[in-house]
Design an enzyme around this catalytic site. Structure first.
Site, PDB file in Angstrom:
ATOM      1  N   LYS A  24       0.835  -1.217   0.000  1.00 60.87           N
ATOM      2  CA  LYS A  24       0.000   0.000   0.000  1.00 60.87           C
ATOM      3  C   LYS A  24       0.867   1.265   0.000  1.00 60.87           C
ATOM      4  O   LYS A  24       0.633   2.188  -0.775  1.00 60.87           O
ATOM      5  CB  LYS A  24      -0.897  -0.008   1.254  1.00 60.87           C
ATOM      6  CG  LYS A  24      -1.537   1.333   1.563  1.00 60.87           C
ATOM      7  CD  LYS A  24      -2.287   1.320   2.873  1.00 60.87           C
ATOM      8  CE  LYS A  24      -1.470   1.484   4.121  1.00 60.87           C
ATOM      9  NZ  LYS A  24      -1.209   2.855   4.584  1.00 60.87           N
ATOM     10  N   ASN A  25       1.891   1.275   0.871  1.00 59.80           N
ATOM     11  CA  ASN A  25       2.666   2.509   1.028  1.00 59.80           C
ATOM     12  C   ASN A  25       3.672   2.744  -0.096  1.00 59.80           C
ATOM     13  O   ASN A  25       4.297   3.804  -0.163  1.00 59.80           O
ATOM     14  CB  ASN A  25       3.358   2.544   2.393  1.00 59.80           C
ATOM     15  CG  ASN A  25       2.351   2.793   3.509  1.00 59.80           C
ATOM     16  OD1 ASN A  25       1.191   3.142   3.241  1.00 59.80           O
ATOM     17  ND2 ASN A  25       2.761   2.594   4.744  1.00 59.80           N
ATOM     18  N   CYS A 118      -4.603   7.888   9.779  1.00 62.07           N
ATOM     19  CA  CYS A 118      -4.557   7.265  11.103  1.00 62.07           C
ATOM     20  C   CYS A 118      -4.273   8.291  12.194  1.00 62.07           C
ATOM     21  O   CYS A 118      -3.377   9.127  12.048  1.00 62.07           O
ATOM     22  CB  CYS A 118      -3.443   6.215  11.140  1.00 62.07           C
ATOM     23  SG  CYS A 118      -3.927   4.649  10.455  1.00 62.07           S
ATOM     24  N   ARG A 123       1.314  14.304  13.313  1.00 65.16           N
ATOM     25  CA  ARG A 123       1.850  13.886  12.011  1.00 65.16           C
ATOM     26  C   ARG A 123       2.066  15.151  11.209  1.00 65.16           C
ATOM     27  O   ARG A 123       1.252  15.537  10.390  1.00 65.16           O
ATOM     28  CB  ARG A 123       0.902  12.892  11.342  1.00 65.16           C
ATOM     29  CG  ARG A 123       0.759  11.642  12.184  1.00 65.16           C
ATOM     30  CD  ARG A 123       0.057  10.542  11.466  1.00 65.16           C
ATOM     31  NE  ARG A 123       0.829  10.002  10.367  1.00 65.16           N
ATOM     32  CZ  ARG A 123       0.395   9.013   9.591  1.00 65.16           C
ATOM     33  NH1 ARG A 123      -0.785   8.482   9.821  1.00 65.16           N
ATOM     34  NH2 ARG A 123       1.128   8.565   8.600  1.00 65.16           N
ATOM     35  N   ASP A 306       5.162   0.374  12.096  1.00 66.77           N
ATOM     36  CA  ASP A 306       3.938  -0.241  11.566  1.00 66.77           C
ATOM     37  C   ASP A 306       3.772  -1.706  11.991  1.00 66.77           C
ATOM     38  O   ASP A 306       2.753  -2.322  11.671  1.00 66.77           O
ATOM     39  CB  ASP A 306       3.920  -0.144  10.030  1.00 66.77           C
ATOM     40  CG  ASP A 306       3.669   1.275   9.547  1.00 66.77           C
ATOM     41  OD1 ASP A 306       3.295   2.126  10.364  1.00 66.77           O
ATOM     42  OD2 ASP A 306       3.850   1.529   8.342  1.00 66.77           O
ATOM     43  N   ARG A 398      -8.566  -0.341   5.305  1.00 65.31           N
ATOM     44  CA  ARG A 398      -7.800   0.742   4.674  1.00 65.31           C
ATOM     45  C   ARG A 398      -6.488   0.211   4.104  1.00 65.31           C
ATOM     46  O   ARG A 398      -5.962   0.782   3.149  1.00 65.31           O
ATOM     47  CB  ARG A 398      -7.482   1.824   5.710  1.00 65.31           C
ATOM     48  CG  ARG A 398      -8.709   2.587   6.165  1.00 65.31           C
ATOM     49  CD  ARG A 398      -8.347   3.715   7.093  1.00 65.31           C
ATOM     50  NE  ARG A 398      -7.152   4.368   6.591  1.00 65.31           N
ATOM     51  CZ  ARG A 398      -6.233   4.945   7.354  1.00 65.31           C
ATOM     52  NH1 ARG A 398      -6.369   4.968   8.636  1.00 65.31           N
ATOM     53  NH2 ARG A 398      -5.186   5.515   6.816  1.00 65.31           N
TER      54      ARG A 398
END
Ligand code: EPU
Length: 428
Positions: A24-25, A118, A123, A306, A398
């Site tokens: 995903k990232n 999230c 952030r 993560d 997600r």
């Protein structure tokens, strides 16, 4: 999906093969990179998860044509229709900020709502904005939007004060179309950044990796469209490796890149679990007893933030007291209160969690607060005695492709139901 609940009947043995999806990232910045060219792109191994759908939607809003066929995605942004990423999009995924750099570089103007995503702590995006300002952009905020404007951005020398993954990706993409050369130092070196560099080079960008964590980029006037396969997801891989360490589970994980999870394999070695590495597979078999450990999160190649929540769930099964230090985000222990509801004994002081093991977990009703926390709660549910109900389960969707389906195939007993449990409407 918003009101879905995951119901797990725990203590089922997991065994068999599971295949890792695309990262995903890596996919998020790579889809944003298509803004840098008017030519067509074709991506393979794209994980069809909610955050990716949000990115595709954002690209459609600014004018991209897109077509998904399974995990393949065609994208083409021939001409810009809008330079605005609206609030509804940006507040559901933090990755929308990745549109700012490339859109400014191509268009000279971008309006992107402040990112959501999230809720795992502060952030900030100050390094993204500082870098773009130095490239010549005039940046200001208007309500919930960031507005960036520049006739033509130019190359810079910039040392990130702290490693940032999306910050590195944003400035790297912008630099590919800037006038002159850009030298970025103290860049994030996560494999997802490496895959973005690989994509940009295929597109015709001139990027040199300098020293351990520097990037030297010579700006181009235009870039090509290309075909690109997204790398496998190392966080999904780590999550399944950890799942393989419980009960008497025995998993063979396919489409794995062992190199990406070296820090996790080292921690597992310390707690007494050995994994068997193949070329693209990792086999993990649970052992009777596991030992406590001390772990701290840090940027790649350190132990990833993560995977902190998932590892914490595993350490509830270690014989003794473990310490987990979270160094990246300042509010990333929200899974702990929930794991404690299942019977775990974890105490948090500042950024350190002390996990007292071994505890027998029992089913309960718990809440997913963010993506990786929800994965940790699923792991908790899998080892708990009885039924666990995880609310707010959309968080999981997600970022994990087909997680319930993959676990069910391995032997787990999981249902996804609606809020209204009277009806117990089965979604899968
Ligand atoms: N930071 C600043 N200023 C900035 C940017 C970052 O102070 O301008 C700080 C942050 O506050 C944080 C640290 O630097 O304390 C690292 O944040 P980073 O920018 O690296 O995080 P990110 O780019 O927002 C990405 C992943 C996250 C992952 C982190 C860390 C994406 C889309 N997201 O976020 O993934 O946790 O890197 O590895 O790539 C997830 O997938 O669940 C997830 C949250």
């Amino acid at each position: 999906m918003k009101d879905s609940i995951i119901v797990i009947r725990g203590k089922k043995r997991l065994a068999g093969r599971v295949k890792i999806s695309g990262a995903k990232n890596a996919a998020l910045p790579e889809l944003a990179a298509t803004i840098l060219s008017s030519k067509p792109f074709r991506f393979f191994n794209v994980p069809v998860v909610e955050d990716i759908k949000v990115m595709v939607k954002a690209l459609q809003i600014i004018g991209s044509q897109s077509e998904f066929t399974g995990n393949a995605l065609k994208l083409k942004l021939a001409g810009l229709q809008s330079h605005l990423v609206p609030k509804e999009i940006a507040e559901t995924s933090r990755a929308s900020i990745l549109i700012l750099g490339p859109l400014l570089a191509r268009n000279g103007y971008a309006k992107v709502s402040f990112p959501g995503g999230c809720q795992i702590g502060d952030r900030k995006i100050d390094f993204h904005l500082e870098g773009l300002k130095r490239m010549g952009a005039d940046i200001h905020s208007e309500g919930s939007h960031i507005i960036a404007r520049a006739q033509k951005i130019h190359g810079i020398e910039y040392t990130f004060p702290k490693k940032t993954v999306t910050g590195t990706e944003n400035l790297l993409m912008a630099a590919c179309l800037a006038d002159g050369s850009t030298c970025l130092r103290n860049c994030a070196t996560e494999p997802e950044v490496g895959d973005l560099v690989c994509l940009l080079k295929k597109m015709g960008a001139d990027i040199q990796e300098i020293e351990a964590d520097g990037l030297l980029i010579k700006g181009q006037t235009s870039l090509q469209g290309v075909e690109h396969a997204i790398i496998p997801d190392r966080i999904e891989l780590g999550t399944y490796i950890i799942a393989g360490c419980f009960l008497d589970n025995d998993l063979i994980i396919e489409n794995a890149v062992p190199e990406y999870v070296k820090s996790l394999i080292q921690v597992l070695h310390e707690i007494g679990i050995e994994v068997r590495l193949g070329e693209n597979t990792i086999q993990v078999s649970a052992k009777g007893e596991i030992y406590p450990v001390e772990v701290e999160t840090s940027p790649y190649p350190g132990f990833p933030t993560d995977l902190q929540a998932q590892l914490t769930a595993l350490l509830t099964q270690a014989n003794g007291s473990s310490r987990v230090t979270e160094n990246i985000f300042n509010n990333r222990f929200q899974h702990i209160k929930e794991l404690n509801k299942l019977g775990a004994r974890i105490e948090v002081k500042n950024n350190v969690a002390t996990v007292k093991g071994k505890t027998d977990l029992r089913g309960g009703v718990i809440h997913a607060t963010d993506l990786r926390a929800s994965a940790a709660l699923v792991l908790g549910g899998l080892i708990a005695d009885g039924e666990t109900e995880i609310r707010n389960a959309h968080q999981l969707f997600r970022g994990y492709e087909h997680l319930p389906e993959k676990l069910i195939k391995l032997g787990a007993e999981i249902q996804i139901v609606n809020q209204d449990r009277d009806k117990y409407h089965n979604i899968i």
